[in-house]
Design a protein around this motif. Structure first.
Motif, PDB file in Angstrom:
ATOM      1  N   SER A 184       0.579  -1.242   0.077  1.00  0.00           N
ATOM      2  CA  SER A 184       0.140   0.117   0.036  1.00  0.00           C
ATOM      3  C   SER A 184       0.886   1.317   0.047  1.00  0.00           C
ATOM      4  O   SER A 184       0.385   2.463   0.105  1.00  0.00           O
ATOM      5  CB  SER A 184      -0.994   0.142   1.166  1.00  0.00           C
ATOM      6  N   LEU A 185       2.178   1.054   0.117  1.00  0.00           N
ATOM      7  CA  LEU A 185       3.034   2.348   0.138  1.00  0.00           C
ATOM      8  C   LEU A 185       3.552   2.575  -1.202  1.00  0.00           C
ATOM      9  O   LEU A 185       4.337   1.607  -1.769  1.00  0.00           O
ATOM     10  CB  LEU A 185       4.179   2.104   1.070  1.00  0.00           C
ATOM     11  N   PRO A 186       3.261   3.881  -1.641  1.00  0.00           N
ATOM     12  CA  PRO A 186       3.945   4.267  -2.906  1.00  0.00           C
ATOM     13  C   PRO A 186       5.396   3.943  -3.251  1.00  0.00           C
ATOM     14  O   PRO A 186       6.220   4.344  -2.340  1.00  0.00           O
ATOM     15  CB  PRO A 186       3.545   5.572  -3.280  1.00  0.00           C
ATOM     16  N   GLY A 187       5.705   3.221  -4.355  1.00  0.00           N
ATOM     17  CA  GLY A 187       7.213   3.033  -4.341  1.00  0.00           C
ATOM     18  C   GLY A 187       7.680   1.688  -4.095  1.00  0.00           C
ATOM     19  O   GLY A 187       8.734   1.068  -4.377  1.00  0.00           O
TER      20      GLY A 187
ATOM     21  N   GLY B 277      -1.887  -2.600  -3.341  1.00  0.00           N
ATOM     22  CA  GLY B 277      -1.615  -1.790  -4.116  1.00  0.00           C
ATOM     23  C   GLY B 277      -2.660  -0.949  -4.778  1.00  0.00           C
ATOM     24  O   GLY B 277      -2.637   0.271  -5.089  1.00  0.00           O
ATOM     25  N   ASP B 278      -3.879  -1.329  -4.660  1.00  0.00           N
ATOM     26  CA  ASP B 278      -5.095  -0.832  -5.356  1.00  0.00           C
ATOM     27  C   ASP B 278      -5.565   0.262  -4.217  1.00  0.00           C
ATOM     28  O   ASP B 278      -6.215   1.201  -4.273  1.00  0.00           O
ATOM     29  CB  ASP B 278      -6.262  -1.771  -5.278  1.00  0.00           C
ATOM     30  N   ILE B 279      -5.243   0.006  -2.906  1.00  0.00           N
ATOM     31  CA  ILE B 279      -5.649   1.138  -1.812  1.00  0.00           C
ATOM     32  C   ILE B 279      -5.287   2.760  -2.282  1.00  0.00           C
ATOM     33  O   ILE B 279      -6.129   3.430  -2.153  1.00  0.00           O
ATOM     34  CB  ILE B 279      -5.413   0.393  -0.432  1.00  0.00           C
ATOM     35  N   PRO B 280      -4.130   2.893  -2.240  1.00  0.00           N
ATOM     36  CA  PRO B 280      -3.522   4.215  -2.622  1.00  0.00           C
ATOM     37  C   PRO B 280      -4.200   4.612  -4.010  1.00  0.00           C
ATOM     38  O   PRO B 280      -4.364   5.834  -4.265  1.00  0.00           O
ATOM     39  CB  PRO B 280      -2.192   4.303  -2.544  1.00  0.00           C
ATOM     40  N   GLY B 281      -4.312   3.613  -4.986  1.00  0.00           N
ATOM     41  CA  GLY B 281      -4.936   4.036  -6.250  1.00  0.00           C
ATOM     42  C   GLY B 281      -6.271   4.560  -6.086  1.00  0.00           C
ATOM     43  O   GLY B 281      -6.671   5.385  -6.609  1.00  0.00           O
ATOM     44  N   CYS B 282      -7.134   3.793  -5.466  1.00  0.00           N
ATOM     45  CA  CYS B 282      -8.458   4.296  -5.076  1.00  0.00           C
ATOM     46  C   CYS B 282      -8.561   5.577  -4.406  1.00  0.00           C
ATOM     47  O   CYS B 282      -9.467   6.370  -4.523  1.00  0.00           O
ATOM     48  CB  CYS B 282      -9.075   3.038  -4.168  1.00  0.00           C
TER      49      CYS B 282
ATOM     50  N   LEU C 188      -6.038   7.895  -3.553  1.00  0.00           N
ATOM     51  CA  LEU C 188      -5.274   9.007  -3.836  1.00  0.00           C
ATOM     52  C   LEU C 188      -4.841   8.956  -5.183  1.00  0.00           C
ATOM     53  O   LEU C 188      -3.982   9.914  -5.761  1.00  0.00           O
ATOM     54  CB  LEU C 188      -4.086   9.015  -3.075  1.00  0.00           C
ATOM     55  N   ARG C 189      -5.102   8.289  -6.125  1.00  0.00           N
ATOM     56  CA  ARG C 189      -4.874   8.193  -7.526  1.00  0.00           C
ATOM     57  C   ARG C 189      -3.464   7.794  -7.519  1.00  0.00           C
ATOM     58  O   ARG C 189      -2.643   8.290  -8.588  1.00  0.00           O
ATOM     59  CB  ARG C 189      -5.322   9.297  -8.269  1.00  0.00           C
ATOM     60  N   ILE C 190      -2.978   7.167  -6.758  1.00  0.00           N
ATOM     61  CA  ILE C 190      -1.413   6.809  -6.771  1.00  0.00           C
ATOM     62  C   ILE C 190      -1.292   4.986  -6.569  1.00  0.00           C
ATOM     63  O   ILE C 190      -1.383   4.501  -5.559  1.00  0.00           O
ATOM     64  CB  ILE C 190      -0.827   7.380  -5.546  1.00  0.00           C
ATOM     65  N   PRO C 191      -1.040   4.432  -7.773  1.00  0.00           N
ATOM     66  CA  PRO C 191      -1.027   2.887  -7.694  1.00  0.00           C
ATOM     67  C   PRO C 191       0.121   2.556  -6.863  1.00  0.00           C
ATOM     68  O   PRO C 191       1.352   2.917  -7.183  1.00  0.00           O
ATOM     69  CB  PRO C 191      -1.067   2.546  -9.089  1.00  0.00           C
ATOM     70  N   GLY C 192      -0.151   1.567  -5.918  1.00  0.00           N
ATOM     71  CA  GLY C 192       1.006   0.901  -5.090  1.00  0.00           C
ATOM     72  C   GLY C 192       1.844   0.134  -5.875  1.00  0.00           C
ATOM     73  O   GLY C 192       2.999  -0.170  -5.624  1.00  0.00           O
ATOM     74  N   THR C 193       1.362  -0.633  -6.857  1.00  0.00           N
ATOM     75  CA  THR C 193       2.206  -1.616  -7.806  1.00  0.00           C
ATOM     76  C   THR C 193       1.871  -1.092  -9.353  1.00  0.00           C
ATOM     77  O   THR C 193       0.736  -0.711  -9.565  1.00  0.00           O
ATOM     78  CB  THR C 193       1.655  -3.116  -7.498  1.00  0.00           C
ATOM     79  N   PRO C 194       2.644  -1.570 -10.293  1.00  0.00           N
ATOM     80  CA  PRO C 194       2.445  -1.613 -11.757  1.00  0.00           C
ATOM     81  C   PRO C 194       0.982  -1.963 -12.082  1.00  0.00           C
ATOM     82  O   PRO C 194       0.411  -1.458 -13.133  1.00  0.00           O
ATOM     83  CB  PRO C 194       3.696  -2.255 -12.439  1.00  0.00           C
TER      84      PRO C 194
ATOM     85  N   TYR D 271     -10.170   5.545  -8.874  1.00  0.00           N
ATOM     86  CA  TYR D 271     -10.121   7.087  -8.074  1.00  0.00           C
ATOM     87  C   TYR D 271     -11.346   7.711  -8.782  1.00  0.00           C
ATOM     88  O   TYR D 271     -11.983   8.504  -7.718  1.00  0.00           O
ATOM     89  CB  TYR D 271      -9.026   7.631  -8.454  1.00  0.00           C
ATOM     90  N   ALA D 272     -11.956   7.549  -9.734  1.00  0.00           N
ATOM     91  CA  ALA D 272     -13.078   8.147 -10.334  1.00  0.00           C
ATOM     92  C   ALA D 272     -14.228   7.808  -9.304  1.00  0.00           C
ATOM     93  O   ALA D 272     -15.223   8.831  -8.805  1.00  0.00           O
ATOM     94  CB  ALA D 272     -13.463   7.954 -11.795  1.00  0.00           C
ATOM     95  N   MET D 273     -14.361   6.595  -8.758  1.00  0.00           N
ATOM     96  CA  MET D 273     -15.410   6.237  -8.057  1.00  0.00           C
ATOM     97  C   MET D 273     -15.259   6.920  -6.669  1.00  0.00           C
ATOM     98  O   MET D 273     -16.229   7.089  -6.013  1.00  0.00           O
ATOM     99  CB  MET D 273     -15.335   4.641  -7.853  1.00  0.00           C
TER     100      MET D 273
END
Length: 501
Positions: free
Chosen positions: A32-35, A72-77, A79-85, A95-97
């Protein structure tokens, strides 16, 4: 039956159960952490496996990787920052949802269908292992080239902007992969005399820059979005059964694509997510809704990436051939623990194999309650002011890139560069996801192409004469020309309406 009982005894030993739960929490947090990718989470566990029993060691790898791919989906949902490729494929929809006040639905889809996809992949590992392994072995560099090209063509299908801009962004990603000496000829390219560029551009710094840092830059110039109401996250799985009944085709198709791609060497969850999302949009009755908060793409891609994890172990266990970077690490652990991959592993150590199956199932089951806990904790980030959240995200971006690149400060500069690049591309309508796809797939495309031409002495006929390669080539060319077909058809229809009027 005795073998199955022995397997349950191996899995439910105290040491193994502690290893499963500890690695599950670890994988959820790291993913869940970016990078910090799922591969990095797995690699960091290797020193710990030295001190564990064989089953406990493999359990940590299996559980941590499955959890990291989902989280990796959590920060994507949020903050619009995917945790994994893999999460980058459908981050816009997720993020739109959230922006529409449906964060709990988006997170619930990612959690629920990831678990179902992992279970489906495990069943394929149990039932179809020999058949899938033979299928994977039939793939040579010719088929791998067309498979990678087909993945690249997904850029034209998933893009909300014009296909021309999507292809331009994808070609920019391919150009970025040309940097360095990591090419079949071993010749330095586009290094401009810099020793830091000899190793090329890592995927993680590029991913973190174009998504995470560009989002930080965007937050400085745009109004803050509406706050997420915490009460809506009280029931994460509400409505998921209805979505499962409403979209069975997307789930089954995502599972099948994930299972097939998972067994192919070098493919992995990233390609599975991109291909499945593109297929969901291609066969949807409402493709115009993709990217605006539509659940179909999330369902299909979420089911696909976790299904590919389990099926990726098929060639690893049968032949010692890694399906992706995670199973490459796992093969090393298997050899270290005396569980040498091969057909004899299924006969001479059958109880260990059954134990692996049980661990896969158990890991995907406990993903649901632990995932809900992490989602509720992470949701508080959205309610915090941007002035407090964005500096923390920047720190995570820098630390994650620095650690992933082997404590190299150059990776931090890469994050900064790609952050600026991603911001400019997004402002001008060029999809950054297409560029990331080019960065992820570029090396596989070039190496497969050059190796194939060397084997065929420069002839391109084997690219089209082999049965599987011929089918993949037809699919790739169709995906490339599809926008042209659509444009021509619309022009013909418009002229017909004008003539009739």
């Amino acid at each position: 039956m005795d073998t199955l009982i022995q397997a349950f005894g191996l899995v439910f030993a105290p040491e193994v159960m502690i290893a499963i739960f500890a690695s599950a929490i670890y994988g959820l947090v790291v993913g869940s952490l970016p990078g910090l990718s799922a591969t990095m989470a797995t690699a960091l566990l290797v020193p710990i496996t030295f001190y564990l029993s064989p089953i406990a060691a493999i359990a940590t790898i299996i559980t941590a990787s499955a959890m990291a791919i989902f989280s990796g989906d959590i920060p994507g949902c949020l903050l619009r920052i995917p945790g994994t490729p893999a999460s980058a494929a459908y981050v816009d929809d997720a993020y739109a949802m959230t922006r529409k006040g449906e964060a709990e639905t988006a997170l619930g889809i990612c959690l629920w269908f990831s678990a179902l996809g992992g279970i489906a992949g495990t069943l394929s590992l149990m039932v179809l292992a020999p058949t899938l392994a033979e299928f994977a072995l039939s793939f040579s560099t010719y088929e791998n080239f067309w498979l990678a090209m087909l993945g690249l063509m997904c850029a034209t299908l998933v893009a909300r902007s014009s296909p021309i801009k999507a292809i331009a962004a994808m070609l920019l990603g391919l150009l970025i992969t040309c940097i360095g000496i990591d090419n079949p000829g071993g010749v330095p390219r586009f290094t401009f005399g810099s020793t830091d560029l000899l190793g090329g551009i890592e995927v993680i710094p590029a991913l973190v820059g174009v998504f995470a840092l560009s989002e930080v830059m965007r937050s400085l110039t745009e109004r803050e979005p509406p706050k997420l109401e915490h009460r809506k996250l009280g029931s994460i799985l509400k409505g998921q059964i209805e979505l499962t009944k409403k979209h069975p085709k997307q789930q089954v198709r995502g599972n099948i694509v994930g299972i097939i791609i998972g067994v192919l060497p070098g493919a992995g969850a990233d390609m599975a997510a991109w291909v499945s999302y593109a297929m969901a949009k291609r066969f949807s009755k409402t493709p115009e809704k993709f990217g605006t908060g539509h659940p179909e793409g999330l369902i299909e891609a979420g089911a696909s990436n976790n299904a590919s994890l389990a099926s990726g172990w098929v060639p690893a266990l049968l032949f010692g051939i890694p399906g992706d970077t995670i199973t490459a690490i796992a093969i090393g652990v298997l050899y270290m623990k005396g569980l040498n991959p091969g057909p004899t592993l299924f006969t001479e150590q059958a109880s260990s194999m059954y134990a692996f199956y049980i661990i896969f199932l158990l890991g995907n089951i406990i993903m649901i309650p632990l995932g809900i806990i992490l989602i509720r904790m992470a949701s508080r980030v959205v309610g915090a002011p941007r002035s407090a959240v964005m500096p923390v995200i920047m720190v995570f971006c820098a630390v994650g890139a620095f650690a992933t690149a082997g404590n190299n400060l150059f990776a931090v500069w890469c994050v900064a560069f790609f952050g600026c690049l991603g911001y400019v591309m997004d402002k001008n309508g060029y999809p950054v996801a297409a560029m990331v796809l080019g960065v992820v797939m570029g090396t596989m495309v070039e190496q497969s192409l050059v190796t194939s031409l060397i084997k065929s002495d420069g002839s391109i006929l084997p690219f089209f004469s082999r049965p599987v390669s011929m089918v993949l080539a037809a699919m790739t060319i169709t995906a490339l020309l599809w926008p042209v077909f659509v444009w021509t058809w619309r022009r013909m229809q418009a002229r017909r309406r004008v003539s009739m009027a």
